[in-house]
Design an enzyme around this catalytic site. Structure first.
Site, mmCIF file in Angstrom:
data_model
loop_
_atom_site.group_PDB
_atom_site.id
_atom_site.type_symbol
_atom_site.label_atom_id
_atom_site.label_comp_id
_atom_site.label_asym_id
_atom_site.label_seq_id
_atom_site.Cartn_x
_atom_site.Cartn_y
_atom_site.Cartn_z
ATOM 1 N N SER A 47 0.840 -1.214 0.000
ATOM 2 C CA SER A 47 0.000 0.000 0.000
ATOM 3 C C SER A 47 0.871 1.260 0.000
ATOM 4 C CB SER A 47 -0.870 0.054 1.253
ATOM 5 O OG SER A 47 -1.759 -1.009 1.322
ATOM 6 N N ALA A 50 2.194 2.335 -3.372
ATOM 7 C CA ALA A 50 1.272 2.591 -4.483
ATOM 8 C C ALA A 50 1.488 3.993 -5.043
ATOM 9 C CB ALA A 50 -0.168 2.418 -4.012
ATOM 10 N N GLY A 53 -3.494 6.046 -7.707
ATOM 11 C CA GLY A 53 -4.295 6.399 -6.551
ATOM 12 C C GLY A 53 -5.520 5.542 -6.401
ATOM 13 N N GLU A 118 -5.755 7.015 -16.174
ATOM 14 C CA GLU A 118 -4.893 5.842 -16.335
ATOM 15 C C GLU A 118 -5.511 4.937 -17.386
ATOM 16 O OE1 GLU A 118 -4.109 4.178 -12.443
ATOM 17 O OE2 GLU A 118 -2.792 5.841 -11.908
ATOM 18 N N HIS A 233 2.764 -5.440 -14.539
ATOM 19 C CA HIS A 233 2.764 -4.024 -14.935
ATOM 20 C C HIS A 233 3.745 -3.873 -16.082
ATOM 21 C CE1 HIS A 233 2.811 0.303 -14.794
ATOM 22 N NE2 HIS A 233 1.863 0.283 -13.866
ATOM 23 N N ARG A 278 -4.085 -3.018 -19.153
ATOM 24 C CA ARG A 278 -2.712 -3.314 -18.730
ATOM 25 C C ARG A 278 -2.201 -4.655 -19.257
ATOM 26 N NH1 ARG A 278 -1.785 -1.881 -12.607
ATOM 27 N NH2 ARG A 278 -2.030 0.220 -13.421
ATOM 28 N N HIS A 337 2.864 -7.371 -10.520
ATOM 29 C CA HIS A 337 2.417 -6.136 -9.870
ATOM 30 C C HIS A 337 1.229 -6.339 -8.941
ATOM 31 C CE1 HIS A 337 1.871 -1.852 -9.383
ATOM 32 N NE2 HIS A 337 0.635 -1.913 -9.861
ATOM 33 N N GLU A 361 -5.913 -7.020 -1.270
ATOM 34 C CA GLU A 361 -5.367 -7.834 -2.369
ATOM 35 C C GLU A 361 -5.446 -9.332 -2.082
ATOM 36 O OE1 GLU A 361 -1.494 -6.605 -3.712
ATOM 37 O OE2 GLU A 361 -1.350 -8.238 -5.172
ATOM 38 N N ARG A 372 -7.227 -6.422 -13.599
ATOM 39 C CA ARG A 372 -7.695 -5.299 -12.772
ATOM 40 C C ARG A 372 -7.578 -3.979 -13.515
ATOM 41 N NH1 ARG A 372 -4.673 -1.753 -9.146
ATOM 42 N NH2 ARG A 372 -2.904 -2.761 -10.144
ATOM 43 N N SER A 377 -7.790 -1.118 -7.025
ATOM 44 C CA SER A 377 -7.517 -1.980 -5.862
ATOM 45 C C SER A 377 -7.526 -1.221 -4.545
ATOM 46 C CB SER A 377 -6.193 -2.720 -6.041
ATOM 47 O OG SER A 377 -5.220 -1.855 -6.553
#
Ligand code: SIN
Length: 513
Positions: A47, A50, A53, A118, A233, A278, A337, A361, A372, A377
């Site tokens: 966390s 990260a 956001g 994103e 990622h 992704r 990731h 997670e 995702r 998340s």
């Protein structure tokens, strides 16, 4: 451990001090709760790392239905639509909860939340804090709130090693601390232990996160879901450092491009290009690297001059690697990731074992499907923590009698890392997965330090073998298409061990799989 364990018996025990654990503890207040953390709060939580956001439909042009539609599209047919709808609708209020708890989000000069873009989001809806330091700021705010809540007993330096189960229900936690093993009697345990980055050579996560929560739940008999779906990622900084520094997708949201050594934007033919979901970008980068090319992020034109100010954490990682993003291309490669799979739970975090909840997670609510959507998340962790806390508060306490705790070894994922990295990367195939299963089985069966990481790796491997299709982040070169029907998967440790034993005894494995 300088604490009176007996005095704390019967409280709900939260295992894990990331955003999911802290928010669950805060929502449980004023009910007394015990929160166990392996490290000082926030020190080794993914966390805290990260950069992206929290996704929430807060813009004037946005709506929870649009957020839902983007989540379902990224999830490639596998999301639990009801879970996704409830999270998308609850997300804006979760941001308000965090702001009320003292988290300082990035705002415009007029005071409105600044919304970023994103990949695979059709609107600007990512709320950041401290630019690319969102996790750090959210954790700062939550750690401060937890420390000032007298009913939350935080015990740092304690690692849960096993869950005690009596008559099918949770009765306590066997843990290890600096003075030795300890048994915490409780009938209510909440796992908030994070992900599995430590099981891979290339990861953007703290190496201490090696699937402990999955192992605890699986050995207690819980059902796990969608384990084969692991997100890579596409833009980890390609250098010698491990874990690998993340180069946030938000940079592509601000216009950065992905190029190869010739300067060619090799994603241009892909729908959505650099802002495709992704899994698609990660596969494109992976395939290009596999053909002997190199891959880079080019931030020189966009975001350009504002890069270092907007993304100070990434600018600092580049500088440590001797890269000046104003002048140089940033070398990238995909890295593990996030884990979409986890302990099967409903939206109240209830697992298949009475007395056991999971949040964040480590849990699989079905929100993420096969891939995702970026920044969903942290949102999920914050949103679900409230529902988990309500469910825990409404359940009877109890717990087993005080007992002697055996001294169980700390998990050592090192023998498992090369096996999973080879077989369960961006692309997979039957031969590689079977080889990994055969190698993991003896490790998982022994009572040694590598057993829990190996058991988790084995369950993931068998789930990946059984999914004979490609969907989202699970790409099988031998089954490159979708199956006709999208089905979520479920597995238990016993089932994974049985399948692996059959595989080991019959080289063809046709009967088992
Ligand atoms: C990123 O900033 O690229 C990661 C965001 C996320 O994983 O949700």
């Amino acid at each position: 451990m300088s604490m009176d364990v007996h005095h704390l018996a019967g409280r709900p025990v939260i295992i894990g001090g990331g955003i999911a654990g802290l928010m669950t503890a805060l929502h449980l207040a004023p009910e007394p709760v015990l929160l166990l953390s392996r490290t000082p709060l926030g020190a080794d939580a993914s966390s805290t790392w990260a950069q992206g956001g929290l996704a929430a439909s807060l813009g004037d042009d946005d709506d929870p239905e649009l957020h839902l539609a983007d989540t379902l599209a990224a999830g490639d047919g596998l999301c639990d639509a009801d879970a996704a709808r409830r999270v998308a609708y609850a997300a804006p209020a979760a941001i308000e909860d965090l702001a009320r708890l003292g988290v300082r989000f990035d705002r415009t000069p007029e005071g409105a939340l600044r919304l970023g873009l994103e990949a695979a989001h059709s609107r600007r809806r990512i709320v950041h804090a401290g630019g690319d330091g969102s996790g750090r700021e959210v954790m700062r705010g939550l750690v401060a709130a937890v420390r000032s809540t007298p009913t939350i007993a935080v015990v740092e330096g304690v690692e849960a090693r096993q869950l005690a189960v009596e008559d099918g229900s949770i009765s306590g936690v066997l843990a290890s601390c600096s003075t030795g093993p300890v048994f915490l009697a409780t009938g209510r345990v909440i796992l908030a232990t994070g992900g599995i980055g430590g099981l891979f050579d290339d990861t953007t996560n703290p190496l201490g996160n090696c699937g402990q929560g999955l192992a605890l739940a699986a050995r207690a008999g819980a059902v796990l879901a969608d384990l084969e779906f692991i997100q890579f990622h596409p833009t980890a900084l390609d250098g010698p450092g491990r874990p690998m520094p993340l180069i946030s997708e938000a940079i592509r949201g601000e216009g950065a491009t992905i190029v190869d050594e010739t300067g060619r934007r090799f994603l241009v033919g892909v729908r959505g290009a650099e802002l495709a979901p992704r899994d698609i970008v990660a596969r494109a980068v992976w395939n290009h690297l596999s053909k002997g090319h190199r891959a880079f992020l080019d931030v020189r034109e966009k975001p350009g001059a504002t890069f270092a100010r907007q993304f100070p954490t990434i600018a600092s990682a580049c500088s440590k690697a001797g890269i000046d993003p104003a002048r140089d291309l940033i070398p990238i490669r995909p890295a593990q990731h996030y884990h979409m799979g986890g302990i099967a739970v409903d939206l109240a975090g209830r697992t298949s074992v009475p007395g056991l909840w999971a949040c964040g997670e480590v849990a699989s609510t079905g929100l993420h499907g096969a891939n995702r959507l970026a920044s969903n998340s942290l949102t999920e962790a914050v949103v679900c923590a409230r529902w988990v806390a309500e469910s825990v508060a409404a359940s009877p306490g109890g717990g087993g009698k005080p007992a002697m705790a055996p001294d169980l070894p700390a998990p050592d994922p090192r023998p498992v890392r090369p096996l999973l990295s080879r077989a369960l990367g961006v692309t997979r195939d039957d031969a590689g997965l079977k080889e990994a299963a055969r190698a993991l089985l003896p490790l998982a069966q022994h009572h040694a330090a590598a057993s829990d990481p190996a058991a988790v790796g084995l369950m993931i491997t068998i789930a990946a073998l059984l999914r004979q299709e490609s969907r989202g982040a699970h790409f099988r070169t031998d089954f490159p298409h979708h199956a006709a029907v999208a089905r979520r998967s479920q597995i238990t440790l016993d089932a994974a061990l049985a399948a692996a034993r059959e595989l080991a005894s019959s080289p063809m494995l046709e009967s088992a799989l």
